[in-house]
Design a protein around this motif. Structure first.
Motif, PDB file in Angstrom:
ATOM      1  N   ALA A  76      52.278  54.104  -7.107  1.00 35.71           N
ATOM      2  CA  ALA A  76      53.382  53.177  -7.352  1.00 35.71           C
ATOM      3  C   ALA A  76      53.544  52.978  -8.855  1.00 35.71           C
ATOM      4  O   ALA A  76      52.571  52.770  -9.572  1.00 35.71           O
ATOM      5  N   ASP A  77      54.786  53.030  -9.320  1.00 36.66           N
ATOM      6  CA  ASP A  77      55.070  53.017 -10.757  1.00 36.66           C
ATOM      7  C   ASP A  77      55.875  51.774 -11.122  1.00 36.66           C
ATOM      8  O   ASP A  77      56.837  51.426 -10.431  1.00 36.66           O
ATOM      9  N   ILE A  78      55.470  51.123 -12.213  1.00 34.85           N
ATOM     10  CA  ILE A  78      56.174  49.907 -12.631  1.00 34.85           C
ATOM     11  C   ILE A  78      56.842  50.080 -13.991  1.00 34.85           C
ATOM     12  O   ILE A  78      57.250  49.099 -14.614  1.00 34.85           O
ATOM     13  N   SER A  79      56.982  51.306 -14.445  1.00 34.31           N
ATOM     14  CA  SER A  79      57.525  51.520 -15.793  1.00 34.31           C
ATOM     15  C   SER A  79      58.984  51.076 -15.908  1.00 34.31           C
ATOM     16  O   SER A  79      59.457  50.787 -17.008  1.00 34.31           O
ATOM     17  N   SER A  80      59.694  51.017 -14.787  1.00 35.53           N
ATOM     18  CA  SER A  80      61.092  50.578 -14.844  1.00 35.53           C
ATOM     19  C   SER A  80      61.240  49.068 -14.703  1.00 35.53           C
ATOM     20  O   SER A  80      62.352  48.546 -14.839  1.00 35.53           O
ATOM     21  N   CYS A  81      60.149  48.359 -14.438  1.00 40.81           N
ATOM     22  CA  CYS A  81      60.216  46.904 -14.281  1.00 40.81           C
ATOM     23  C   CYS A  81      60.450  46.228 -15.625  1.00 40.81           C
ATOM     24  O   CYS A  81      59.942  46.684 -16.657  1.00 40.81           O
ATOM     25  N   ARG A  82      61.196  45.141 -15.594  1.00 37.32           N
ATOM     26  CA  ARG A  82      61.459  44.388 -16.811  1.00 37.32           C
ATOM     27  C   ARG A  82      60.991  42.940 -16.732  1.00 37.32           C
ATOM     28  O   ARG A  82      61.061  42.207 -17.712  1.00 37.32           O
ATOM     29  N   THR A  83      60.512  42.521 -15.572  1.00 37.95           N
ATOM     30  CA  THR A  83      59.971  41.172 -15.414  1.00 37.95           C
ATOM     31  C   THR A  83      58.671  41.240 -14.631  1.00 37.95           C
ATOM     32  O   THR A  83      58.439  42.192 -13.860  1.00 37.95           O
ATOM     33  N   VAL A  84      57.843  40.232 -14.815  1.00 39.36           N
ATOM     34  CA  VAL A  84      56.605  40.153 -14.045  1.00 39.36           C
ATOM     35  C   VAL A  84      56.919  40.033 -12.560  1.00 39.36           C
ATOM     36  O   VAL A  84      56.216  40.597 -11.714  1.00 39.36           O
ATOM     37  N   ALA A  85      57.978  39.333 -12.218  1.00 39.21           N
ATOM     38  CA  ALA A  85      58.363  39.198 -10.812  1.00 39.21           C
ATOM     39  C   ALA A  85      58.637  40.564 -10.183  1.00 39.21           C
ATOM     40  O   ALA A  85      58.234  40.830  -9.033  1.00 39.21           O
ATOM     41  N   VAL A  87      57.319  43.417 -11.164  1.00 39.40           N
ATOM     42  CA  VAL A  87      56.012  44.073 -11.046  1.00 39.40           C
ATOM     43  C   VAL A  87      55.311  43.623  -9.776  1.00 39.40           C
ATOM     44  O   VAL A  87      54.754  44.434  -9.019  1.00 39.40           O
ATOM     45  N   LEU A  88      55.323  42.323  -9.508  1.00 40.72           N
ATOM     46  CA  LEU A  88      54.631  41.798  -8.333  1.00 40.72           C
ATOM     47  C   LEU A  88      55.280  42.280  -7.044  1.00 40.72           C
ATOM     48  O   LEU A  88      54.584  42.519  -6.041  1.00 40.72           O
ATOM     49  N   ASP A  89      56.594  42.468  -7.040  1.00 46.56           N
ATOM     50  CA  ASP A  89      57.257  43.034  -5.866  1.00 46.56           C
ATOM     51  C   ASP A  89      56.724  44.437  -5.571  1.00 46.56           C
ATOM     52  O   ASP A  89      56.487  44.796  -4.413  1.00 46.56           O
ATOM     53  N   VAL A  90      56.560  45.238  -6.625  1.00 43.81           N
ATOM     54  CA  VAL A  90      56.015  46.586  -6.437  1.00 43.81           C
ATOM     55  C   VAL A  90      54.580  46.510  -5.937  1.00 43.81           C
ATOM     56  O   VAL A  90      54.184  47.235  -5.006  1.00 43.81           O
ATOM     57  N   LEU A  91      53.783  45.637  -6.529  1.00 39.88           N
ATOM     58  CA  LEU A  91      52.378  45.513  -6.139  1.00 39.88           C
ATOM     59  C   LEU A  91      52.230  45.122  -4.674  1.00 39.88           C
ATOM     60  O   LEU A  91      51.361  45.642  -3.962  1.00 39.88           O
ATOM     61  N   ARG A  92      53.067  44.227  -4.222  1.00 38.42           N
ATOM     62  CA  ARG A  92      52.944  43.776  -2.833  1.00 38.42           C
ATOM     63  C   ARG A  92      53.240  44.896  -1.839  1.00 38.42           C
ATOM     64  O   ARG A  92      52.735  44.883  -0.711  1.00 38.42           O
ATOM     65  N   GLY A  93      54.008  45.873  -2.264  1.00 31.13           N
ATOM     66  CA  GLY A  93      54.305  46.996  -1.386  1.00 31.13           C
ATOM     67  C   GLY A  93      53.432  48.210  -1.612  1.00 31.13           C
ATOM     68  O   GLY A  93      53.583  49.225  -0.907  1.00 31.13           O
ATOM     69  N   ALA A  94      52.534  48.136  -2.582  1.00 29.99           N
ATOM     70  CA  ALA A  94      51.700  49.301  -2.916  1.00 29.99           C
ATOM     71  C   ALA A  94      50.566  49.463  -1.907  1.00 29.99           C
ATOM     72  O   ALA A  94      49.974  48.474  -1.467  1.00 29.99           O
ATOM     73  N   PRO A  95      50.227  50.686  -1.535  1.00 33.35           N
ATOM     74  CA  PRO A  95      49.138  50.908  -0.585  1.00 33.35           C
ATOM     75  C   PRO A  95      47.774  50.706  -1.236  1.00 33.35           C
ATOM     76  O   PRO A  95      47.643  50.751  -2.462  1.00 33.35           O
TER      77      PRO A  95
END
Length: 526
Positions: A76-85, A87-95
């Motif tokens: 899962a990649d967060i390089s396109s994220c611009r807010t911590v919120a 990032v956390l959305d990606v993390l919650r869906g990461a395996p």
């Protein structure tokens, strides 16, 4: 003689000054056997009309991270994220894998605020967020809780004095030790994926910059993973210097420490070989840990050395004495000073002609360091695309005096210093054509000039990714030019970089990549 392959109808740029161009290439048993009239009338099992395409020697990436690149592509990649919120959305869906949640691409510079362990705790346990640079991470609080106090001694802290969860360099290595190893099958699959990325970009040899330990290693058995992998390109492995062990060698050998069984640079074949011994002396500019002689602009830090100077110096001296080519990571000018001092001491103690020691990155080089690099015959292995991708940020943290010193080109070449091109994939775009364009233009992604006085010609930039990169990998007898006797490895391009408008070089399509006479990438193109 019946050739295995004959390439006709192309514009061949050989990069060999003895014969700069050709139009016909003859291949037999995976090697070039002749050019033009020497092979034009010979029969061949396969004749390929290139229809005006341009043929160059296959590109060589002298500093790459295939396993990391492959792993990043499936993480899962967060390089396109611009807010911590976000990032956390990606993390919650990461395996989860082996009990860990891992994501890649963290860049504190583009978020609304830095990520902290408190942000990660609701996603936990065991959350690991990899910094884009590879030199830092952010982890959840439960991971901080199991780290020794000594590891956290220099950790970033908040106003209350508690660790923020951002860990760099040695502290990050301690966290990775909790997660490692990855399985050999997973590493092999990641290597194959990273190598396929290279193949699509015309790269025929990638030097994997650190296996078996150190900052990047994935397993103590990592070399086996490369043996298992179905490698579509050639790979050279840099062995991490922490694999050096004390040995009871004969006194006449003068070897105090070595990699077990006396392995060193040069073992292997054309497909998979052992290259330099890799040492890290500092961090990186993205993480603000590259070691400088004066602080980053507007900051109260000048970065850090990677380890105790005596430990790093001993590794350089012992690796040199054991016969290794050395690849010394040094980005900041303080680290470059350290590397040059230690390499000079190693050569005084055990003179070795043609050692071909390298400084990986050589990212900030003061004017007074240039002649020392030339005198020691050290090879800077540079990543020009760093300045295309991150040049605006780097210029801000270096300031106007130091910005022209970053990732030099012209100043090296004017002193007859061999400059080898590389990418450090996946830290930045790995395409050689992107780097070649930057070397000539010296403009960042936004168009900002970055050290324009360091610009090279297109031919010099191509040389960095063919002739010189092959030389840095001690493979100049096999790769780097289209010359009879060398391996039949070619990059086939849709246009000629030497005549294309400079601002379009990165856009030139790779029509095919040929390895040992086989169309390994895009075989249906011709």
């Amino acid at each position: 003689m019946i050739l295995d392959l004959k390439l006709v109808g192309g514009r061949v740029v050989t990069m060999d000054p003895a014969r700069p161009t050709a139009s016909v290439i003859g291949v037999w048993a995976g090697r070039i056997v002749g050019l033009d009239d020497d092979v034009a009338d010979l029969p061949a099992r396969r004749v390929v009309d290139l229809d005006g395409a341009v043929v160059l020697p296959g590109f060589v990436d002298a500093h790459n991270h295939l396993a990391w690149a492959g792993r990043a592509a499936r993480t899962a990649d967060i390089s396109s994220c611009r807010t911590v919120a976000e990032v956390l959305d990606v993390l919650r869906g990461a395996p989860r894998s082996s009990g860990w949640v891992e994501v890649a691409g963290y860049d504190h510079r583009v978020l609304d605020r830095p990520l902290t362990s408190r942000d990660l705790d609701p996603v936990g346990p065991r959350v690991y967020v990899q910094d884009l640079s590879g030199h830092a991470c952010v982890v959840s609080g439960d991971v901080l809780d199991v780290l020794p106090a000594a590891v956290l001694r220099d950790a970033q802290r908040d106003a209350s004095g508690a660790p923020t969860g951002f860990l760099a360099e040695g502290a990050q290595t301690a966290v990775r030790a909790l997660r490692l190893p990855y399985s050999l099958d997973d590493i092999a699959a990641d290597v194959e994926a990273g190598a396929r990325q290279c193949l699509r970009e015309g790269i025929v040899l990638a030097a994997e910059a650190g296996v078996g330990g150190g900052l990047i290693g994935s397993s103590p058995l990592e070399v086996e993973a490369y043996q298992r992998a179905a490698l579509p390109i050639r790979v050279q492995l840099m062995i991490s210097a922490d694999r050096l062990e004390p040995v009871a060698a004969h006194a006449a050998d003068g070897i105090r420490r070595a990699v077990p069984l006396g392995l060193r640079t040069g073992l292997g074949d054309e497909r998979l070989s052992i290259g330099p011994l890799k040492l890290w002396t500092d961090g990186g500019m993205i993480a603000r840990t590259a070691a400088l002689t004066r602080p980053y602009e507007g900051m109260d830090t000048a970065g850090q050395l990677q380890d105790d100077p005596d430990v790093m110096r001993a590794a350089i001296l012992d690796g040199h004495a054991a016969g290794w080519q050395l690849a010394v990571h040094a980005i900041g000018d303080r680290a470059v000073d350290f590397a040059l001092d230690a390499l000079a001491e190693a050569q005084r103690a055990v003179p070795r002609p043609d050692a071909r020691h390298r400084i990986e990155h050589c990212g900030l080089v003061r004017p007074d360091q240039l002649d020392r690099i030339a005198a020691l015959d050290v090879i800077p292995v540079v990543q020009p695309t760093f300045l295309w991708a991150y040049g605006d940020d780097y210029a801000n943290i270096m300031g106007p005096e130091r910005t022209p010193w970053m990732y030099r080109g012209r100043s090296f070449l004017d002193r007859r210093i061999t400059v080898a091109g590389s990418s450090d994939r996946p830290v930045a775009d790995g395409a050689p054509l992107r780097a070649i364009q930057f070397m000539v233009e010296r403009r960042s992604r936004s168009g900002q000039p970055i050290g324009p006085a360091e610009a090279t010609t297109v031919h010099e930039a191509l040389t960095a990714y063919t002739v010189n990169a092959a030389y840095a990998c001690r493979m100049e007898h096999e790769l780097g030019t289209i010359t009879p006797g060398k391996l039949a490895d070619f990059t086939v391009l849709e246009a000629d970089p030497l005549t294309t408008d400079v601002d379009r070089i990165a856009d030139i399509g790779v029509a095919a990549t040929v390895v040992s006479g086989d169309f390994a990438h895009n075989p249906a193109a011709f």
